[in-house]
Structure formats: C-alpha cells, structure tokens
Scaffold this motif. Structure first.
Motif, mmCIF file in Angstrom:
data_model
loop_
_atom_site.group_PDB
_atom_site.id
_atom_site.type_symbol
_atom_site.label_atom_id
_atom_site.label_comp_id
_atom_site.label_asym_id
_atom_site.label_seq_id
_atom_site.Cartn_x
_atom_site.Cartn_y
_atom_site.Cartn_z
ATOM 1 N N LEU A 66 0.831 -1.197 0.000
ATOM 2 C CA LEU A 66 0.000 0.000 0.000
ATOM 3 C C LEU A 66 0.866 1.247 0.000
ATOM 4 O O LEU A 66 2.048 1.193 0.312
ATOM 5 C CB LEU A 66 -0.910 0.001 1.232
ATOM 6 N N THR A 67 0.259 2.369 -0.315
ATOM 7 C CA THR A 67 0.951 3.642 -0.313
ATOM 8 C C THR A 67 0.288 4.579 0.678
ATOM 9 O O THR A 67 -0.925 4.809 0.591
ATOM 10 C CB THR A 67 0.908 4.290 -1.719
ATOM 11 N N VAL A 68 1.069 5.117 1.608
ATOM 12 C CA VAL A 68 0.546 6.108 2.546
ATOM 13 C C VAL A 68 0.273 7.383 1.766
ATOM 14 O O VAL A 68 1.119 7.862 1.013
ATOM 15 C CB VAL A 68 1.551 6.371 3.688
ATOM 16 N N GLY A 69 -0.932 7.912 1.934
ATOM 17 C CA GLY A 69 -1.311 9.130 1.227
ATOM 18 C C GLY A 69 -1.717 8.885 -0.217
ATOM 19 O O GLY A 69 -2.038 9.815 -0.938
ATOM 20 N N GLY A 70 -1.706 7.639 -0.632
ATOM 21 C CA GLY A 70 -2.068 7.309 -2.012
ATOM 22 C C GLY A 70 -3.563 7.133 -2.165
ATOM 23 O O GLY A 70 -4.349 7.406 -1.254
ATOM 24 N N PRO A 71 -3.961 6.636 -3.310
ATOM 25 C CA PRO A 71 -5.382 6.447 -3.568
ATOM 26 C C PRO A 71 -5.947 5.298 -2.738
ATOM 27 O O PRO A 71 -5.209 4.462 -2.211
ATOM 28 C CB PRO A 71 -5.418 6.105 -5.063
ATOM 29 N N VAL A 72 -7.264 5.244 -2.655
ATOM 30 C CA VAL A 72 -7.940 4.122 -2.020
ATOM 31 C C VAL A 72 -7.745 2.910 -2.929
ATOM 32 O O VAL A 72 -8.024 2.966 -4.121
ATOM 33 C CB VAL A 72 -9.442 4.407 -1.818
ATOM 34 N N ILE A 73 -7.227 1.831 -2.354
ATOM 35 C CA ILE A 73 -6.985 0.603 -3.110
ATOM 36 C C ILE A 73 -8.192 -0.321 -2.944
ATOM 37 O O ILE A 73 -8.656 -0.545 -1.827
ATOM 38 C CB ILE A 73 -5.717 -0.118 -2.605
ATOM 39 N N ASP A 74 -8.675 -0.861 -4.033
ATOM 40 C CA ASP A 74 -9.802 -1.783 -3.993
ATOM 41 C C ASP A 74 -9.269 -3.210 -4.013
ATOM 42 O O ASP A 74 -8.996 -3.774 -5.067
ATOM 43 C CB ASP A 74 -10.737 -1.531 -5.171
ATOM 44 N N ALA A 75 -9.102 -3.785 -2.826
ATOM 45 C CA ALA A 75 -8.570 -5.144 -2.714
ATOM 46 C C ALA A 75 -9.601 -6.190 -3.125
ATOM 47 O O ALA A 75 -9.265 -7.376 -3.201
ATOM 48 C CB ALA A 75 -8.079 -5.396 -1.294
ATOM 49 N N THR A 76 -10.842 -5.772 -3.396
ATOM 50 C CA THR A 76 -11.805 -6.727 -3.941
ATOM 51 C C THR A 76 -11.484 -6.980 -5.412
ATOM 52 O O THR A 76 -11.898 -7.984 -5.968
ATOM 53 C CB THR A 76 -13.262 -6.235 -3.810
#
Length: 167
Positions: A66-76
């Motif tokens: 993951l990236t701090v301050g990055g986009p919302v990651i959709d792990a689905t």
C-alpha cells in the motif's frame, strides 16, 4: 460509539508500540447503504519514540503493498494487498503482515460488512494516544482525529473484501 481494541502491547519489543483497532459505520443515507470502517493505529508508545513509530508504521504499510497518502486501493479487485478480513458471529478477524486481531464488532457493523461484501480499512501512520485501547470511542473523537487534515494523507486506505466461514 464503538470501542477500540488492543492488538499488541509489546512496546518494549516493537517500534510500533501498542496497536489498536476501532470499528465504526457511516450512514445509511437514501443514496448509500451503511458503510463499515475499521482503522488500525498505534498509540505512539513504541520503544524508539513516536517519530520512529510513525516511520515503522509507514514501512509496515508499504510492506503490505500500500501507499501512505495514495489512492484508495480496492482489494476486492486487486489481489496484491496482503490483508484479510473474516467476519462471522459478531467477530472480526483482521490479518495484516504486522498484526492479527480478533475482536467483537457491533451487530450493525457486521450487517453492513456482510451486505456490502467489504469494509473500508484505514491504516494510520499518525499515532492516536488520546484513545486508550479498550475504551469507548465517540463519534466526536473520530471526527476530531480526522479533522483539519486530508483524511488520505496520514494513512493507507483499502476496500477490503469480507470473507465468511463456509458451511
């Protein structure tokens, strides 16, 4: 209101210090169903101090992909996120590379997570020493924690699929 959950009090061993989780829901509204959230945070009491704890948390989060301050990651949709959430019988089991926690969740949180099939995970780099693990967390305290800041800046944000036990 919800309660925080103590994950680890091994502060003499880990630069992360005491980790805690808090679960809450938003909504529902006419446009959106209730949304389940959970946050992992440190209380800032790691062996090397608060700043070292923040850097350790940042490294742990980035180690998950993951990236701090990055986009919302959709792990689905993306399988490269090393995070898992099992929800069953008003219990949640969150497994990340640096913690595994099993705790009670409110019935409305469980219902929202099951209905949506996912929950929103926030891994905060910023410590939250004002909330003691195991103590109730009010809506005002949650708002205060996120107030005045870009809510994405101090953490990683993931849409995490909910897994269930198969019968």
């Amino acid at each position: 209101m919800t309660s925080s959950n103590s994950v680890s009090e091994a502060r003499s061993v880990s630069p992360l210090g005491t980790l805690s989780t808090v679960f809450w829901t938003t909504g529902p509204t006419e446009e959106k169903p209730a949304a389940p959230y959970l946050m992992v945070y440190s209380v800032g009491n790691g062996r090397d101090g608060r700043e070292a704890g923040e850097e350790a948390m940042r490294a742990a989060i980035e180690g998950m992909g993951l990236t701090v301050g990055g986009p919302v990651i959709d792990a689905t949709q993306e399988s490269g996120v090393d995070a898992h959430l099992l929800v069953e019988a008003q219990r949640a089991v969150l497994t990340l590379p640096f913690i595994k926690v099993q705790c009670s969740v409110p019935a409305e949180w469980e219902a929202a997570a099951i209905k949506l099939g996912h929950a929103y995970l926030v891994c905060s780099v910023r410590p939250w020493p004002e909330v003691a693990p195991g103590e109730p967390v009010s809506e005002e305290q949650l708002r205060s924690f996120f107030a005045g800041e870009d809510p994405l800046a101090d953490g990683a944000h993931v849409v995490l699929p909910v897994r269930r036990l198969q019968g």
